[in-house]
Design an enzyme around this catalytic site. Structure first.
Site, mmCIF file in Angstrom:
data_model
loop_
_atom_site.group_PDB
_atom_site.id
_atom_site.type_symbol
_atom_site.label_atom_id
_atom_site.label_comp_id
_atom_site.label_asym_id
_atom_site.label_seq_id
_atom_site.Cartn_x
_atom_site.Cartn_y
_atom_site.Cartn_z
ATOM 1 N N CYS A 45 0.883 -1.135 0.043
ATOM 2 C CA CYS A 45 0.045 -0.050 -0.166
ATOM 3 C C CYS A 45 0.828 1.201 0.057
ATOM 4 O O CYS A 45 0.742 2.195 -0.864
ATOM 5 C CB CYS A 45 -1.033 -0.152 1.078
ATOM 6 S SG CYS A 45 -0.257 0.129 2.823
ATOM 7 N N HIS A 83 -2.576 1.395 6.936
ATOM 8 C CA HIS A 83 -3.024 1.267 5.525
ATOM 9 C C HIS A 83 -3.241 2.717 4.751
ATOM 10 O O HIS A 83 -3.579 3.659 5.514
ATOM 11 C CB HIS A 83 -4.205 0.508 5.375
ATOM 12 C CG HIS A 83 -4.523 0.118 3.973
ATOM 13 N ND1 HIS A 83 -3.763 -1.015 3.360
ATOM 14 C CD2 HIS A 83 -5.653 0.719 2.952
ATOM 15 C CE1 HIS A 83 -4.401 -1.007 2.058
ATOM 16 N NE2 HIS A 83 -5.039 -0.201 2.053
ATOM 17 N N HIS A 111 -5.900 1.940 -4.212
ATOM 18 C CA HIS A 111 -4.999 1.375 -3.107
ATOM 19 C C HIS A 111 -4.544 -0.161 -3.487
ATOM 20 O O HIS A 111 -5.242 -0.809 -4.341
ATOM 21 C CB HIS A 111 -5.789 1.379 -1.773
ATOM 22 C CG HIS A 111 -6.658 0.340 -1.624
ATOM 23 N ND1 HIS A 111 -6.826 -0.183 -0.281
ATOM 24 C CD2 HIS A 111 -7.577 0.196 -2.350
ATOM 25 C CE1 HIS A 111 -7.906 -1.027 -0.356
ATOM 26 N NE2 HIS A 111 -8.543 -0.736 -1.682
#
Length: 342
Positions: free
Chosen positions: A257, A305, A317
């Site tokens: 990520c 994240h 993402h």
């Protein structure tokens, strides 16, 4: 990696723990005299599996970010160590040259230094010339003393470089050990997630890994980026839709990520730190209500994240090993903050 649905994940063996449980259940059935054919332990409910897998993915992602941070520090320590070693080598070359020069002068002095100066003056056919030469020799001696002093200083500097290098070697060794610990944690979490997913039917796995489309057309937005660099970052992640998730990867063909976000802004000539917990402090914080395309959006209390906002409540993402780079709504996970890098 977060608690969101993913694409299909390869299955793996059920593992020794599940086998042991099945054997224990069969033994208990025989002991109670129920008779009949022994049955395998019932499969856990798909919702329970999904919750456990998502938890493991979140824990793996937290460990991945720690791994990324440790790797960045290890790389930095390696660069510092290499620079120190290069500088020490240059200093040793200069020191060797200075020593050779002093050795040549010392040898010449030894060869001509056998006569007393007064006797050499008396025997000289040119007393005035001798006295002038003696004065030059005295000045040369002073210069040699200065050269000896410089050699000694170079020796001290080289020893200081060696000491600094020893510190960097210790730092590098520590960071590499830390890398190994985080890598072991990540692999353990992902292995357990694969084991749990392997217990689902193909239909259940498809339901778990389904999610928002990665189609570029569906990623269109009515909002526009605030500047060309943010627009370039958004364009980059659009071009990476469908790329696989690989923990620790920063592209160009696979990402985790934070690696995806870093690569997106690198394509725009903007440096963004490697880890989520550094990225959130790399720009100006913006409220959720003021988000614009190109903003970095973060999730979960531990800031584990990150995605790149593309407008209309959506982001692109890299979710987790079960899903490729994709479009997703930002309310899919617990929102933790946002940063505008440029």
């Amino acid at each position: 990696m977060a608690a969101h649905r993913r694409t299909r994940q390869r299955t793996a063996g059920a593992g020794p723990a599940r086998t042991a449980a099945a054997i224990a259940l069969a033994g208990a059935t025989a002991a109670t005299g129920l008779g009949g054919t022994a049955h395998a332990a019932p499969r856990p409910a798909p919702d329970k599996v999904a919750a456990d897998v998502n938890r493991l993915y979140r824990e793996a992602e937290a460990a991945t970010e720690k791994y990324n941070g440790a790797r960045e520090k290890a790389d930095s320590a390696q660069r510092r160590l290499s620079a120190l070693q290069d500088e020490a080598a240059r200093r040793r070359d200069r020191l060797n040259s200075a020593r050779n020069a002093l050795g040549t002068v010392a040898a010449a002095q030894y060869r001509t230094g056998g006569l007393d100066p007064a006797l050499r003056l008396a025997l000289s056919e040119d007393p005035d010339g001798y006295l002038e030469g003696a004065a030059l020799a005295e000045r040369a001696g002073t210069r040699r003393q200065a050269e000896v002093g410089r050699v000694r200083e170079q020796l001290r500097e080289i020893e200081q470089l060696r000491g600094a290098a020893r510190v960097e070697v210790k730092e590098l060794t520590s960071r590499r050990a830390e890398l190994g610990r985080h890598k072991k944690t990540v692999n353990g979490k992902l292995t357990e997630a694969r084991r749990l997913l392997s217990g689902l039917t193909s239909g259940q796995r498809a339901a778990f890994t389904g999610g928002p489309s990665t189609d570029v057309g569906e990623a269109a937005t009515s909002q526009t980026a605030p500047n060309p660099r943010a627009a370039q970052a958004v364009s980059y992640v659009r071009g990476k839709l469908g790329s696989p998730y690989v923990w620790g990867a920063t592209g160009p063909d696979a990402f985790d990520c934070s690696g995806l976000v870093q690569a997106a802004y690198r394509s725009a000539g903007v440096y963004v730190p490697r880890t989520t917990y550094a990225q959130i402090d790399s720009g100006r914080r913006v409220p959720r209500s003021a988000l614009l395309p190109g903003d970095l959006v973060f999730f979960y209390p531990g800031i584990t994240h990150v995605g790149l906002y593309i407008g209309d409540g959506r982001m692109i993402h890299a979710p987790n090993p079960s899903a490729p780079v994709r479009v997703a709504p930002i309310d899919e996970m617990p929102f933790a903050g946002a940063t505008r890098v440029v």
